[in-house]
Design a protein around this motif. Structure first.
Motif, PDB file in Angstrom:
ATOM      1  N   GLY A  68      -3.495   5.638  17.720  1.00 58.05           N
ATOM      2  CA  GLY A  68      -4.202   6.628  16.931  1.00 58.05           C
ATOM      3  C   GLY A  68      -4.274   6.292  15.458  1.00 58.05           C
ATOM      4  N   ARG A  69      -3.512   5.294  15.021  1.00 56.79           N
ATOM      5  CA  ARG A  69      -3.520   4.896  13.610  1.00 56.79           C
ATOM      6  C   ARG A  69      -4.033   3.470  13.426  1.00 56.79           C
ATOM      7  NH1 ARG A  69       1.068   4.381  10.824  1.00 56.79           N
ATOM      8  NH2 ARG A  69       2.347   3.839  12.641  1.00 56.79           N
ATOM      9  N   PHE A  70      -3.747   2.598  14.374  1.00 56.77           N
ATOM     10  CA  PHE A  70      -4.151   1.186  14.293  1.00 56.77           C
ATOM     11  C   PHE A  70      -5.263   0.916  15.312  1.00 56.77           C
ATOM     12  CE2 PHE A  70       0.137  -0.777  12.716  1.00 56.77           C
ATOM     13  CZ  PHE A  70       0.169   0.146  11.685  1.00 56.77           C
TER      14      PHE A  70
ATOM     15  N   LEU B 260      -6.667  -6.317  12.826  1.00 53.78           N
ATOM     16  CA  LEU B 260      -5.851  -5.123  13.016  1.00 53.78           C
ATOM     17  C   LEU B 260      -6.145  -4.188  11.851  1.00 53.78           C
ATOM     18  CD1 LEU B 260      -3.709  -3.867  14.904  1.00 53.78           C
ATOM     19  CD2 LEU B 260      -1.985  -4.637  13.253  1.00 53.78           C
ATOM     20  N   GLN B 261      -6.904  -3.136  12.144  1.00 56.08           N
ATOM     21  CA  GLN B 261      -7.192  -2.116  11.139  1.00 56.08           C
ATOM     22  C   GLN B 261      -6.074  -1.099  11.180  1.00 56.08           C
ATOM     23  OE1 GLN B 261      -9.913  -1.810   8.853  1.00 56.08           O
ATOM     24  NE2 GLN B 261      -8.518  -0.253   8.046  1.00 56.08           N
ATOM     25  N   MET B 262      -5.367  -0.959  10.079  1.00 57.86           N
ATOM     26  CA  MET B 262      -4.214  -0.071  10.016  1.00 57.86           C
ATOM     27  C   MET B 262      -4.521   1.088   9.065  1.00 57.86           C
ATOM     28  SD  MET B 262      -1.151  -2.889   9.882  1.00 57.86           S
ATOM     29  CE  MET B 262      -1.618  -3.484   8.272  1.00 57.86           C
ATOM     30  N   THR B 263      -4.391   2.305   9.539  1.00 56.43           N
ATOM     31  CA  THR B 263      -4.618   3.488   8.716  1.00 56.43           C
ATOM     32  C   THR B 263      -3.407   4.403   8.782  1.00 56.43           C
ATOM     33  OG1 THR B 263      -5.671   4.693  10.530  1.00 56.43           O
ATOM     34  CG2 THR B 263      -7.107   3.371   9.124  1.00 56.43           C
ATOM     35  N   ALA B 264      -3.370   5.383   7.905  1.00 57.97           N
ATOM     36  CA  ALA B 264      -2.257   6.344   7.861  1.00 57.97           C
ATOM     37  C   ALA B 264      -0.920   5.612   7.879  1.00 57.97           C
ATOM     38  CB  ALA B 264      -2.372   7.343   9.008  1.00 57.97           C
ATOM     39  N   LEU B 265      -0.807   4.598   7.078  1.00 59.80           N
ATOM     40  CA  LEU B 265       0.393   3.753   7.092  1.00 59.80           C
ATOM     41  C   LEU B 265       1.618   4.531   6.634  1.00 59.80           C
ATOM     42  CD1 LEU B 265      -1.246   0.473   5.850  1.00 59.80           C
ATOM     43  CD2 LEU B 265       0.144   0.677   7.918  1.00 59.80           C
ATOM     44  N   LYS B 266       2.743   4.198   7.259  1.00 58.31           N
ATOM     45  CA  LYS B 266       4.022   4.844   6.972  1.00 58.31           C
ATOM     46  C   LYS B 266       5.016   3.792   6.476  1.00 58.31           C
ATOM     47  CE  LYS B 266       3.261   7.868  10.962  1.00 58.31           C
ATOM     48  NZ  LYS B 266       3.820   8.342  12.265  1.00 58.31           N
ATOM     49  N   PRO B 267       6.032   4.216   5.756  1.00 58.75           N
ATOM     50  CA  PRO B 267       7.041   3.239   5.307  1.00 58.75           C
ATOM     51  C   PRO B 267       7.646   2.448   6.463  1.00 58.75           C
ATOM     52  CG  PRO B 267       7.300   5.286   4.108  1.00 58.75           C
ATOM     53  CD  PRO B 267       6.255   5.543   5.165  1.00 58.75           C
TER      54      PRO B 267
ATOM     55  N   VAL C 292       0.849  -1.188   0.000  1.00 61.64           N
ATOM     56  CA  VAL C 292       0.000   0.000   0.000  1.00 61.64           C
ATOM     57  C   VAL C 292       0.882   1.235   0.000  1.00 61.64           C
ATOM     58  CG1 VAL C 292      -0.131   0.057   2.528  1.00 61.64           C
ATOM     59  CG2 VAL C 292      -1.984   1.058   1.165  1.00 61.64           C
ATOM     60  N   GLN C 293       0.374   2.319  -0.523  1.00 60.29           N
ATOM     61  CA  GLN C 293       1.121   3.582  -0.544  1.00 60.29           C
ATOM     62  C   GLN C 293       1.069   4.242   0.835  1.00 60.29           C
ATOM     63  OE1 GLN C 293      -0.487   5.973  -3.739  1.00 60.29           O
ATOM     64  NE2 GLN C 293       0.811   4.975  -5.254  1.00 60.29           N
ATOM     65  N   PRO C 294       2.046   5.073   1.131  1.00 57.41           N
ATOM     66  CA  PRO C 294       2.006   5.828   2.392  1.00 57.41           C
ATOM     67  C   PRO C 294       0.689   6.580   2.533  1.00 57.41           C
ATOM     68  CG  PRO C 294       4.146   6.065   1.375  1.00 57.41           C
ATOM     69  CD  PRO C 294       3.285   5.354   0.372  1.00 57.41           C
ATOM     70  N   GLY C 295       0.128   6.516   3.738  1.00 59.06           N
ATOM     71  CA  GLY C 295      -1.171   7.131   3.995  1.00 59.06           C
ATOM     72  C   GLY C 295      -2.335   6.199   3.760  1.00 59.06           C
ATOM     73  N   GLY C 296      -2.068   5.033   3.198  1.00 63.54           N
ATOM     74  CA  GLY C 296      -3.119   4.074   2.902  1.00 63.54           C
ATOM     75  C   GLY C 296      -3.525   3.243   4.105  1.00 63.54           C
ATOM     76  N   SER C 297      -4.437   2.305   3.843  1.00 63.09           N
ATOM     77  CA  SER C 297      -4.983   1.469   4.908  1.00 63.09           C
ATOM     78  C   SER C 297      -4.957  -0.001   4.512  1.00 63.09           C
ATOM     79  CB  SER C 297      -6.432   1.878   5.199  1.00 63.09           C
ATOM     80  OG  SER C 297      -6.519   3.220   5.600  1.00 63.09           O
ATOM     81  N   LEU C 298      -4.884  -0.848   5.528  1.00 61.41           N
ATOM     82  CA  LEU C 298      -4.996  -2.289   5.360  1.00 61.41           C
ATOM     83  C   LEU C 298      -5.689  -2.851   6.588  1.00 61.41           C
ATOM     84  CD1 LEU C 298      -1.540  -3.540   3.987  1.00 61.41           C
ATOM     85  CD2 LEU C 298      -3.738  -3.652   2.794  1.00 61.41           C
ATOM     86  N   ARG C 299      -6.366  -3.988   6.397  1.00 60.93           N
ATOM     87  CA  ARG C 299      -6.981  -4.687   7.522  1.00 60.93           C
ATOM     88  C   ARG C 299      -6.474  -6.116   7.551  1.00 60.93           C
ATOM     89  NH1 ARG C 299     -12.730  -7.162   8.799  1.00 60.93           N
ATOM     90  NH2 ARG C 299     -12.990  -6.566  10.991  1.00 60.93           N
TER      91      ARG C 299
END
Length: 125
Positions: free
Chosen positions: A66-68, A81-88, A12-19
Motif C-alpha cells: 500500500g506504500r511501495f 521501486l516507488q516508495m511513498t509515505a516513508l517511515k523512519p 527524505v523526511q517521514p511521509g516523503g517519497s523516493l523512487r
C-alpha cells in the motif's frame, strides 16, 4: 558478466517519497524475476518486493504493502521501486536483485543470481 546498479536513494523526511531504479546489464543477459531487498543497521537483510519477468506477478512484504510499488520495463532488465509515505523504519540500504532462472515472482534470496551494491535510503526529520 552481469552488473546490477541501483540509483535513486537519498534522505527524505517521514511521509516523503523516493523512487529507486535498477538496471541489470550484461551481454545477452535477460533478467527473469527481479526484486528489492533491504538491510537496516544491525538487522538481517529482508525481502521487500518482487516482480515477474513479464510484470504480471507482483508480491510485497506486508510492511510496505500500500506504500511501495514495484514495476519494470516489460521484458527489459530494469526495475523500479516507488516508495511513498516513508517511515523512519524504512531506513536501510536497498538492494536490487535479478534472477537468470526464475521467471515467476519469488521472494527467496537464493533464487537471485545477481545483486547490486545497494543504495542508501534514510528517512529522518
Amino acid at each position: 558478466q552481469v552488473q546490477v546498479v541501483e540509483s535513486g536513494g537519498g534522505t527524505v523526511q517521514p511521509g516523503g517519497s523516493l523512487r529507486l531504479s535498477c538496471l541489470a546489464s550484461g551481454r545477452a543477459f535477460s533478467a527473469g524475476a527481479m526484486a528489492w531487498f533491504r538491510q537496516a543497521p544491525g538487522k538481517d537483510r529482508e525481502w521487500v518486493a518482487t516482480i515477474s519477468r513479464g510484470g504480471e506477478g507482483i508480491i510485497y512484504t506486508s510492511s510496505v504493502k500500500g506504500r511501495f510499488i514495484i514495476s519494470r520495463d516489460k521484458d527489459k532488465n530494469t526495475a523500479y521501486l516507488q516508495m511513498t509515505a516513508l517511515k523512519p523504519e524504512d531506513t536501510a540500504v536497498y538492494y536490487c536483485a535479478a534472477s537468470s532462472t526464475y521467471s515467476s515472482a519469488t521472494y527467496y534470496s537464493r533464487n537471485y543470481d545477481y545483486w547490486g551494491q545497494g543504495t542508501q535510503v534514510t528517512v529522518s526529520s
